[in-house]
Motif scaffolding. Structure first.
Motif, PDB file in Angstrom:
ATOM      1  N   MET A   1       0.845  -1.172   0.000  1.00 50.00           N
ATOM      2  CA  MET A   1       0.000   0.000   0.000  1.00 50.00           C
ATOM      3  C   MET A   1       0.894   1.240   0.000  1.00 50.00           C
ATOM      4  O   MET A   1       1.812   1.338   0.781  1.00 50.00           O
ATOM      5  CB  MET A   1      -0.907  -0.039   1.233  1.00 50.00           C
ATOM      6  N   GLY A   2       0.622   2.162  -0.896  1.00 48.51           N
ATOM      7  CA  GLY A   2       1.366   3.407  -0.966  1.00 48.51           C
ATOM      8  C   GLY A   2       0.860   4.397   0.059  1.00 48.51           C
ATOM      9  O   GLY A   2       0.064   4.065   0.929  1.00 48.51           O
ATOM     10  N   ILE A   3       1.306   5.626  -0.087  1.00 51.12           N
ATOM     11  CA  ILE A   3       0.864   6.669   0.833  1.00 51.12           C
ATOM     12  C   ILE A   3      -0.340   7.357   0.209  1.00 51.12           C
ATOM     13  O   ILE A   3      -0.216   8.082  -0.772  1.00 51.12           O
ATOM     14  CB  ILE A   3       1.988   7.683   1.112  1.00 51.12           C
ATOM     15  N   TYR A   4      -1.493   7.078   0.750  1.00 49.47           N
ATOM     16  CA  TYR A   4      -2.729   7.658   0.263  1.00 49.47           C
ATOM     17  C   TYR A   4      -3.481   8.259   1.435  1.00 49.47           C
ATOM     18  O   TYR A   4      -3.288   7.882   2.576  1.00 49.47           O
ATOM     19  CB  TYR A   4      -3.607   6.603  -0.414  1.00 49.47           C
ATOM     20  N   SER A   5      -4.363   9.142   1.124  1.00 51.06           N
ATOM     21  CA  SER A   5      -5.144   9.858   2.113  1.00 51.06           C
ATOM     22  C   SER A   5      -6.228   8.965   2.720  1.00 51.06           C
ATOM     23  O   SER A   5      -6.659   7.990   2.123  1.00 51.06           O
ATOM     24  CB  SER A   5      -5.786  11.063   1.424  1.00 51.06           C
ATOM     25  N   THR A   6      -6.667   9.345   3.898  1.00 53.06           N
ATOM     26  CA  THR A   6      -7.803   8.676   4.530  1.00 53.06           C
ATOM     27  C   THR A   6      -9.112   9.332   4.095  1.00 53.06           C
ATOM     28  O   THR A   6     -10.173   9.020   4.625  1.00 53.06           O
ATOM     29  CB  THR A   6      -7.689   8.723   6.065  1.00 53.06           C
ATOM     30  N   LYS A   7      -9.027  10.203   3.111  1.00 47.09           N
ATOM     31  CA  LYS A   7     -10.199  10.910   2.603  1.00 47.09           C
ATOM     32  C   LYS A   7     -11.196   9.924   2.004  1.00 47.09           C
ATOM     33  O   LYS A   7     -10.838   9.077   1.186  1.00 47.09           O
ATOM     34  CB  LYS A   7      -9.763  11.902   1.536  1.00 47.09           C
ATOM     35  N   ILE A   9     -13.715   8.481  -0.541  1.00 44.89           N
ATOM     36  CA  ILE A   9     -13.876   8.733  -1.973  1.00 44.89           C
ATOM     37  C   ILE A   9     -15.179   8.145  -2.525  1.00 44.89           C
ATOM     38  O   ILE A   9     -15.588   8.479  -3.627  1.00 44.89           O
ATOM     39  CB  ILE A   9     -12.681   8.198  -2.792  1.00 44.89           C
ATOM     40  N   GLN A  64     -12.082   4.673   1.590  1.00 42.80           N
ATOM     41  CA  GLN A  64     -11.102   5.754   1.673  1.00 42.80           C
ATOM     42  C   GLN A  64     -10.119   5.663   0.501  1.00 42.80           C
ATOM     43  O   GLN A  64      -9.967   4.613  -0.118  1.00 42.80           O
ATOM     44  CB  GLN A  64     -10.321   5.664   2.988  1.00 42.80           C
ATOM     45  N   GLU A  65      -9.447   6.756   0.236  1.00 37.17           N
ATOM     46  CA  GLU A  65      -8.461   6.800  -0.839  1.00 37.17           C
ATOM     47  C   GLU A  65      -7.370   5.747  -0.640  1.00 37.17           C
ATOM     48  O   GLU A  65      -6.832   5.207  -1.605  1.00 37.17           O
ATOM     49  CB  GLU A  65      -7.847   8.199  -0.919  1.00 37.17           C
ATOM     50  N   ASN A  66      -7.061   5.412   0.608  1.00 40.40           N
ATOM     51  CA  ASN A  66      -6.012   4.431   0.901  1.00 40.40           C
ATOM     52  C   ASN A  66      -6.473   2.986   0.757  1.00 40.40           C
ATOM     53  O   ASN A  66      -5.725   2.056   1.031  1.00 40.40           O
ATOM     54  CB  ASN A  66      -5.435   4.661   2.299  1.00 40.40           C
TER      55      ASN A  66
END
Length: 107
Positions: A1-7, A9, A64-66
Motif C-alpha cells: 500500500m502506498g501513501i494515500y489519504s484517509t479521505k 472517496i 477511503q483513498e487508501n
C-alpha cells in the motif's frame, strides 16, 4: 500500500460491505489497542469489536483513498468508527474511535 489519504472517496452500501467481509475471519490489529491506556486495556473487550463487525449492521460505510473502509456503528452514546482493511482471507480492524456523530462528507 502506498501513501494515500484517509479521505473518503465513495460511499458503500451496507449490503455491499457485508458481502465483502462475508466468510472472512475478523481480527483486531495491535495498533487498534495501542492508543488505549493501561486501565482501558484491562476493561476493553476485543471480542466486542469482532462481534460488531460480524453481527451488527453499520450505519454508514465509506471507501477511503487508501483502500481501507471507514465503518460507522451505532452505540448507546454515539457512534464507533472502525477503520477496516479487507484482505483475501481476513478482515482487519486497524483502529477505532468513538464519536458523537457521523461526519458529513461531500463525495
Amino acid at each position: 500500500m502506498g501513501i494515500y489519504s484517509t479521505k473518503p472517496i465513495k460511499e458503500i452500501s451496507k449490503e455491499e460491505f457485508k458481502y465483502l467481509i462475508k466468510g472472512k475471519k475478523v481480527v483486531v490489529s495491535p495498533h487498534a489497542i495501542w492508543h488505549l491506556s493501561n486501565q482501558q486495556r484491562k476493561d476493553f473487550n476485543v471480542e466486542e469489536l469482532v462481534s460488531m463487525v460480524e453481527k451488527e449492521n453499520p450505519r454508514k460505510v465509506h471507501l477511503q483513498e487508501n483502500g481501507r473502509y471507514a465503518v460507522y456503528y451505532r452505540k448507546s452514546d454515539g457512534y464507533r468508527k472502525l477503520i477496516i482493511e479487507i484482505r483475501d482471507d481476513k478482515t482487519i480492524v486497524v483502529t477505532f474511535v468513538d464519536m458523537s456523530e457521523i461526519p458529513k462528507y461531500k463525495i
